[in-house]
Motif scaffolding. Structure first.
Motif, PDB file in Angstrom:
ATOM      1  N   TYR A 475      56.705  17.536  18.270  1.00  0.00           N
ATOM      2  CA  TYR A 475      55.921  17.146  17.095  1.00  0.00           C
ATOM      3  C   TYR A 475      54.554  16.598  17.506  1.00  0.00           C
ATOM      4  O   TYR A 475      53.523  16.926  16.906  1.00  0.00           O
ATOM      5  CB  TYR A 475      56.700  16.100  16.298  1.00  0.00           C
ATOM      6  N   LEU A 476      54.516  15.759  18.551  1.00  0.00           N
ATOM      7  CA  LEU A 476      53.272  15.139  18.980  1.00  0.00           C
ATOM      8  C   LEU A 476      52.374  16.086  19.763  1.00  0.00           C
ATOM      9  O   LEU A 476      51.217  15.774  20.020  1.00  0.00           O
ATOM     10  CB  LEU A 476      53.575  13.906  19.834  1.00  0.00           C
ATOM     11  N   ALA A 477      52.907  17.252  20.145  1.00  0.00           N
ATOM     12  CA  ALA A 477      52.063  18.233  20.838  1.00  0.00           C
ATOM     13  C   ALA A 477      50.979  18.778  19.923  1.00  0.00           C
ATOM     14  O   ALA A 477      49.941  19.259  20.396  1.00  0.00           O
ATOM     15  CB  ALA A 477      52.928  19.375  21.365  1.00  0.00           C
ATOM     16  N   ASP A 478      51.185  18.709  18.627  1.00  0.00           N
ATOM     17  CA  ASP A 478      50.210  19.163  17.640  1.00  0.00           C
ATOM     18  C   ASP A 478      49.301  17.993  17.287  1.00  0.00           C
ATOM     19  O   ASP A 478      49.732  17.018  16.670  1.00  0.00           O
ATOM     20  CB  ASP A 478      50.930  19.687  16.394  1.00  0.00           C
ATOM     21  N   MET A 479      48.034  18.073  17.689  1.00  0.00           N
ATOM     22  CA  MET A 479      47.117  16.964  17.454  1.00  0.00           C
ATOM     23  C   MET A 479      46.877  16.697  15.974  1.00  0.00           C
ATOM     24  O   MET A 479      46.448  15.606  15.603  1.00  0.00           O
ATOM     25  CB  MET A 479      45.787  17.231  18.165  1.00  0.00           C
ATOM     26  N   ARG A 480      47.159  17.666  15.118  1.00  0.00           N
ATOM     27  CA  ARG A 480      46.935  17.466  13.684  1.00  0.00           C
ATOM     28  C   ARG A 480      48.084  16.724  13.022  1.00  0.00           C
ATOM     29  O   ARG A 480      47.948  16.260  11.893  1.00  0.00           O
ATOM     30  CB  ARG A 480      46.719  18.812  13.001  1.00  0.00           C
ATOM     31  N   THR A 481      49.211  16.610  13.679  1.00  0.00           N
ATOM     32  CA  THR A 481      50.335  15.865  13.114  1.00  0.00           C
ATOM     33  C   THR A 481      50.458  14.475  13.718  1.00  0.00           C
ATOM     34  O   THR A 481      51.088  13.596  13.128  1.00  0.00           O
ATOM     35  CB  THR A 481      51.655  16.608  13.349  1.00  0.00           C
ATOM     36  N   PRO A 528      42.430  12.063  19.020  1.00  0.00           N
ATOM     37  CA  PRO A 528      43.728  11.902  18.361  1.00  0.00           C
ATOM     38  C   PRO A 528      44.733  11.237  19.294  1.00  0.00           C
ATOM     39  O   PRO A 528      44.625  11.338  20.519  1.00  0.00           O
ATOM     40  CB  PRO A 528      44.137  13.354  18.060  1.00  0.00           C
ATOM     41  N   PRO A 529      45.718  10.551  18.743  1.00  0.00           N
ATOM     42  CA  PRO A 529      46.772   9.983  19.589  1.00  0.00           C
ATOM     43  C   PRO A 529      47.716  11.081  20.060  1.00  0.00           C
ATOM     44  O   PRO A 529      48.051  11.999  19.317  1.00  0.00           O
ATOM     45  CB  PRO A 529      47.480   9.004  18.654  1.00  0.00           C
ATOM     46  N   VAL A 530      48.132  10.997  21.303  1.00  0.00           N
ATOM     47  CA  VAL A 530      49.043  11.989  21.870  1.00  0.00           C
ATOM     48  C   VAL A 530      50.107  11.276  22.683  1.00  0.00           C
ATOM     49  O   VAL A 530      49.952  10.111  23.066  1.00  0.00           O
ATOM     50  CB  VAL A 530      48.300  13.009  22.763  1.00  0.00           C
TER      51      VAL A 530
END
Length: 714
Positions: A475-481, A528-530
């Motif tokens: 889920y966190l691999a997508d910077m938009r989520t 973005p947070p990752v």
């Protein structure tokens, strides 16, 4: 912040970073750097979970040593008297209790520097009177010898009392301080100590820690550092300010433990108490700066500081971003004291001033800072140490994979050190996170075991359902989520997993590794947070290597876990976007991201080529977003081999120049963004050539975005 000028408040600096990121090593290095010049103490609540009073006593004990910059060793009379009273079991009779307290004071006085001096003088006077009594000075003394002896016996206790009274004169400020605290209710010094003795240990924490800070402040004011013993290099801009002092330093490890939180909360409360009760509001200006290593975010900081996993501070609040340790300054911390301090970068969501500073708030005294990651050179040094038989590991790969994380670098070093020289080719060709130890355990499993916070289990090699940490990593691999407050309800345990990873500082904007073209497409947008790259890579390697357990004996082929996770997540996000009436364009771009994650390279490259002649800057932004998708190919083969697989037959399908070049560029950047791909000049040249070719085949007049992107790889 080691320098201190008169009446400057000191922060409680929270040194933040995930587990095993090197915070303890940083504290030990600072302790050694302070040496015998800067008064300091060290607490480790991991090894010794002391209560607040015992912890303060240990700090005072460590600070009472000799220091090169002080003429006298520090003393803590206020704190010591309170501690003596607290630990004494007093009689129930008031008169006897008073005698006990008076006896404690006399005993303590004899153990002070002045008391020991008075005892030596008393012994000298007593010896002189013995000489007189024995007649050695009889020509000078008139009267019978018995009279002289009687005078000696009568004078001895009087002289001793007078001398010790002089020594007690040094405790007068400490005794007066105990009279002035709220718990004393304006009683005399003896009665104030009796009240403290009858208090519970919990109730005594506040006055005792306040006494400790008052002693520190008094020592710094009465006995400043010697100018000749200071080796500070003073910048020209600071020389005009005159003489500076040194802060006293308290280094605290394990601040997130229960004992650590109790002690630091009590210390901050004591500072607030001293500021409120001190004359003229100067009680809080003690010289003690605290540096506390913490691997968990504390909720009380949120009122002043933006969480590290949030892109921007909350509008309409005095929140500010936390800085890196290397960029932290006193000016940035004291800015909150300025009238009309504004949120974030100086503006609020409504354009008005944010709430002013609240000196009574604990968050007012905290200063969270983020530990800088290790440099590429330092990571290469650690991972290469003790591994002469292992194959070469490019420095860029080691740094990108570990993210500059100290524990990750040590894990890589251990893996390489234990690599047998006769390892077969199949094992040598494994991607690094999938490499196994002599016992057959993969690196990703060992890394997750030592890194995951409590509450998140380490995945096995086979599962019936994806583990929570794997779902969170996907889920966190997508910077938009990553920064979206809306979480798809269809993904099991995702909210709890995200909360654990965020609170334990594994999700942060500091971990985002921007690509070279990010600024071209995104401008000055916030990072973005990752998820930390080490944790992310290990969790995705576990997903790639996993096999699904069959649901029953009738099932022929269990589903591929990688495909199941990313397909399910893509569907959940589509449903979430439709339910909230989100942007259709953003939804379609996000679906391309997941199509690429599933390995559908050709359709995604074709869709990207179709959007080329619309807006080049937006196109570069989309290219950068798609290239950040997880790539499964590098889990199984090298980057050059994966590139050949992606472009197999791409030029034989009758595509135009833009389509072919777009496919090559997407493949290059997609593999380039993976931490296992080594960055080299050959790949840079191919990427630059692709951007140059696209700029020459564009139908738009403005190709500056393509030229800027290509120049970054020149």
């Amino acid at each position: 912040m080691i320098w201190r000028y008169p009446d400057q408040r000191q922060p409680v600096v929270a040194l933040l970073g995930p587990r095993r990121s090197g915070k303890s090593s940083m504290l030990r290095s600072l302790s050694q750097g302070c040496g015998s010049t800067v008064v300091h103490a060290y607490l480790d609540f991991h090894e010794t979970p002391l209560d607040p009073v015992s912890a303060a006593a240990l700090v005072a004990f460590q600070m009472m040593r000799g220091w090169d910059t002080l003429r006298r060793s520090p003393v803590f009379h206020r704190f010591a008297l309170g501690l003596l009273a607290l630990n004494e079991n007093l009689e129930s009779d008031r008169a006897r209790a008073t005698d006990q307290i008076r006896g404690l004071i006399q005993q303590y006085t004899r153990n002070t520097r002045r008391g020991r001096f008075a005892s030596r003088v008393e012994e000298a006077v007593d010896a002189t009177m013995d000489v007189v009594a024995t007649g050695a000075l009889s020509p000078l003394v008139q009267g019978p010898r018995e009279v002289v002896s009687a005078v000696r016996d009568s004078a001895r206790p009087v002289i001793g009392s007078l001398l010790q009274s002089t020594a007690r004169w040094g405790l007068r400020d400490a005794l007066r301080w105990h009279v002035g605290i709220p718990e004393a209710e304006a009683a005399g010094s003896l009665d104030a100590l009796i009240r403290l003795s009858s208090a519970s240990r919990t109730a005594a924490v506040a006055p005792l820690l306040s006494a400790f800070l008052a002693d520190v402040k008094d020592q710094a004011e009465r006995h400043p550092a010697l100018r000749s013993a200071c080796s500070c290099e003073i910048p020209a801009a600071e020389a005009a300010r005159g003489r500076h002092g040194h802060a006293w330093v308290l280094l605290v490890d394990g601040a997130q433990t229960r004992a650590g939180r109790r002690f630091l909360s009590a210390l901050v409360a004591a500072r607030i108490r001293n500021e409120q009760n001190g004359p003229g509001g100067t009680g809080a200006a003690d010289p003690l700066v605290v540096l506390a290593a913490c691997d968990q975010w504390q909720p009380e900081w949120t009122s002043r500081w933006c969480e590290p996993w949030r892109t921007t501070p909350l509008p309409g609040t005095p929140q500010r971003r936390i800085p890196l340790l290397s960029r932290a300054t006193r000016a940035a911390w004291t800015r909150q004291d300025e009238p009309g301090a504004r949120a974030g970068a100086g503006t609020t969501g409504g354009g008005g001033a944010a709430a002013g500073p609240d000196p009574a708030s604990p968050a007012h005294y905290w200063y969270p800072v983020w530990l800088d990651p290790m440099s590429e050179e330092r990571v290469a040094e650690v991972t290469g140490d003790g591994a002469p038989l292992a194959g070469p590991l490019p420095a860029s790969v080691a740094h990108a994979l570990t993210g500059g994380h100290w524990g990750a670098a040590l894990t890589l070093q251990d893996q390489r050190e234990n690599t047998p020289p006769d390892q077969d080719a199949a094992e040598r060709d494994r991607p690094l996170p999938a490499a196994v130890d002599p016992g057959g355990r993969p690196l990703w499993s060992r890394a997750l075991e030592t890194s995951l916070p409590e509450g998140l289990a380490v995945p096995g090699r086979q599962w019936a359902a994806p583990p929570p940490v794997v779902l969170a990593a996907a889920y966190l691999a997508d910077m938009r989520t990553a920064d979206d407050p809306r979480v798809p309800p269809g993904i099991a345990d995702l909210p709890r997993s995200l909360e654990l990873l965020r609170r334990n500082l594994w999700v942060s904007t500091f971990f985002h590794r921007p690509s070279r073209i990010r600024e071209v497409g995104w401008g000055d947008a916030d990072r973005p947070p990752v998820l930390h790259p080490w944790l992310s890579r290990c969790a995705l390697t576990a997903l790639s290597a996993a096999t699904a357990a069959p649901a029953g004996p009738s099932e022929d082929a269990p589903p591929d876990p990688w495909r199941a996770v990313f397909t399910g997540q893509a569907r959940a996000l589509v449903s979430l976007t439709d339910a909230h009436r989100g942007s259709i364009v953003a939804r379609d771009e996000q679906q391309l991201f997941y199509e690429l994650s599933l390995g559908h390279f050709a359709p995604v490259a074709g869709a990207l080529a179709e959007r080329f002649d619309r807006d080049h800057r937006a196109w570069v932004r989309l290219l950068d977003y798609l290239a950040s998708a997880p790539c499964r190919l590098v889990h199984r083969q090298s980057a050059p081999e994966a590139y050949a697989v992606l472009l197999d037959g791409i030029e034989e399908e009758g595509r135009d120049v833009v389509a072919v070049t777009t496919a090559k560029l997407l493949a290059l950047l997609w593999l380039y963004s993976d931490p296992l791909t080594e960055h080299n000049r050959r790949w840079d040249g191919q990427i630059e050539e692709c951007f140059d070719r696209l700029s020459h085949n564009s139908r738009l007049l403005d190709v500056s975005a393509l030229q800027q992107a290509g120049a970054l790889f020149a």
